[in-house]
Design a protein around this motif. Structure first.
Motif, short mmCIF file in Angstrom:
data_model
loop_
_atom_site.label_atom_id
_atom_site.label_comp_id
_atom_site.label_asym_id
_atom_site.label_seq_id
_atom_site.Cartn_x
_atom_site.Cartn_y
_atom_site.Cartn_z
N LYS A 56 0.81 -1.21 0.00
CA LYS A 56 0.00 0.00 0.00
C LYS A 56 0.85 1.27 0.00
O LYS A 56 0.35 2.35 -0.30
N TYR A 57 2.10 1.16 0.36
CA TYR A 57 3.00 2.33 0.39
C TYR A 57 4.25 2.06 -0.43
O TYR A 57 4.58 2.83 -1.32
N CYS A 58 4.95 0.98 -0.14
CA CYS A 58 6.25 0.71 -0.78
C CYS A 58 6.10 -0.16 -2.01
O CYS A 58 6.97 -1.00 -2.29
N GLY A 69 3.76 6.51 8.19
CA GLY A 69 5.01 6.03 8.76
C GLY A 69 5.02 4.57 9.14
O GLY A 69 5.96 3.83 8.81
N ASP A 70 3.98 4.09 9.82
CA ASP A 70 3.95 2.69 10.27
C ASP A 70 3.88 1.72 9.09
O ASP A 70 4.56 0.69 9.07
N LEU A 110 8.31 20.97 7.50
CA LEU A 110 7.80 19.80 6.80
C LEU A 110 7.81 18.56 7.68
O LEU A 110 8.54 18.47 8.66
N GLN A 111 7.00 17.58 7.29
CA GLN A 111 6.99 16.27 7.93
C GLN A 111 7.31 15.22 6.89
O GLN A 111 6.59 15.06 5.92
N PHE A 112 8.40 14.52 7.08
CA PHE A 112 8.76 13.39 6.20
C PHE A 112 9.81 12.57 6.89
O PHE A 112 10.44 13.02 7.82
#
Length: 284
Positions: free
Chosen positions: A173-175, A212-213, A282-284
């Protein structure tokens, strides 16, 4: 000499109307290369459909309806693709200039043994102010076994390589980019061209800022696919450092050869990332 390949760009989208015009015009404005642009929108409730109707006349296909998310949209888009070269460009990202895809097509034409071509990416703030550059040096299948060695926004691949490995895994779903590039690179050549090809927008709603998780769990799956235990963990750390040092060398080489960069903070180096976070909030 081989003919220039057609490039298919797939764009997944959901409630990103404020950025979509930039994406659409950056693709339709490409010069010197045949481009097929497919947009799969997940049933946005903002002004996405209005934007597409105003600025999406160059789309080969688009739809706006509820779907199973970004991964499912990408799979659908690539099933529809007719180009010899594929990529995806998220709806809040955009190609850096009008010759980005021409450079990619030329690289594939001139390197018939290459399955993947990658270039440099600029990370921008929400208002498109350049924040960092993501530059890698000689990415390889060996590096991809351990880490995401290429920037997704500026990476392209041959359609036959994509289909040979079964395409995108619907379980990610993300990577999904790390997973796909890792599988696709094994036994195949990756080349890097020293050009900025795309911009990656760091905006508050981006998955980079909020997932993040999921990111950590899926990275772990990829990083343990080809090994486990202490020795493998040490290898992952060593290769990660190799990639970071390569990024620094790529940037230094660019500067020494007179390339003009829009900014100098290196996205692969944590001190630069920390600086960007503080300066731009920023948030990353």
């Amino acid at each position: 000499m081989s003919a220039m390949p057609k490039i298919t760009v797939v764009t997944p989208s959901f409630n990103q109307a404020r950025y979509l015009e930039r994406n659409l015009t950056s693709v339709s404005g490409q010069k010197g290369v045949e481009v097929e642009h497919i947009l799969l929108d997940g049933g946005s409730t903002d002004d996405t459909v209005d934007v597409v109707r105003r600025f999406g006349s160059h789309l080969a296909y688009w739809r706006s309806e509820k779907d199973a998310g970004q991964t499912a949209a990408l799979i659908e888009g690539f099933e529809r693709a007719t180009g010899q070269v594929l990529c995806w460009l998220n709806s809040d990202d955009y190609f850096w200039n009008e010759y980005a895809l021409l450079r990619v097509a030329e690289a594939f034409r001139d390197n018939p043994g290459a399955a993947m071509v990658t270039g440099d990416t600029v990370l921008t703030a929400d208002d498109e102010t350049p924040v960092m550059v993501d530059m890698v040096w000689r990415p390889s299948a060996r590096q991809m076994r351990c880490n995401m060695a290429v920037p997704q926004q500026s990476t392209f691949w041959r359609a036959d390589a994509y289909r040979a490995v079964g395409g995108i895994d619907q379980n990610f779903k993300y990577c999904m980019d790390f997973d796909l590039f890792q599988r696709m690179s094994q036994g195949r050549e990756i080349i890097r061209i020293p050009h900025i090809l795309a911009a990656f927008r760091l905006q508050p709603a981006s998955k980079t800022a909020t997932w993040g998780d999921v990111f950590r769990r899926e990275v772990a799956i990829c990083q343990t696919r080809y090994g486990s235990g202490l020795s493998h963990r040490l290898k992952v750390k060593a290769v990660t450092m190799e990639i970071r040092l390569g990024a620094a060398w790529a940037e230094l080489s660019a500067i020494l050869t007179g390339r003009e960069l829009p900014c100098y903070a290196n996205a692969r180096l944590e001190p630069c990332r920390a600086f960007a976070r503080r300066k731009f909030g920023l948030q990353f």
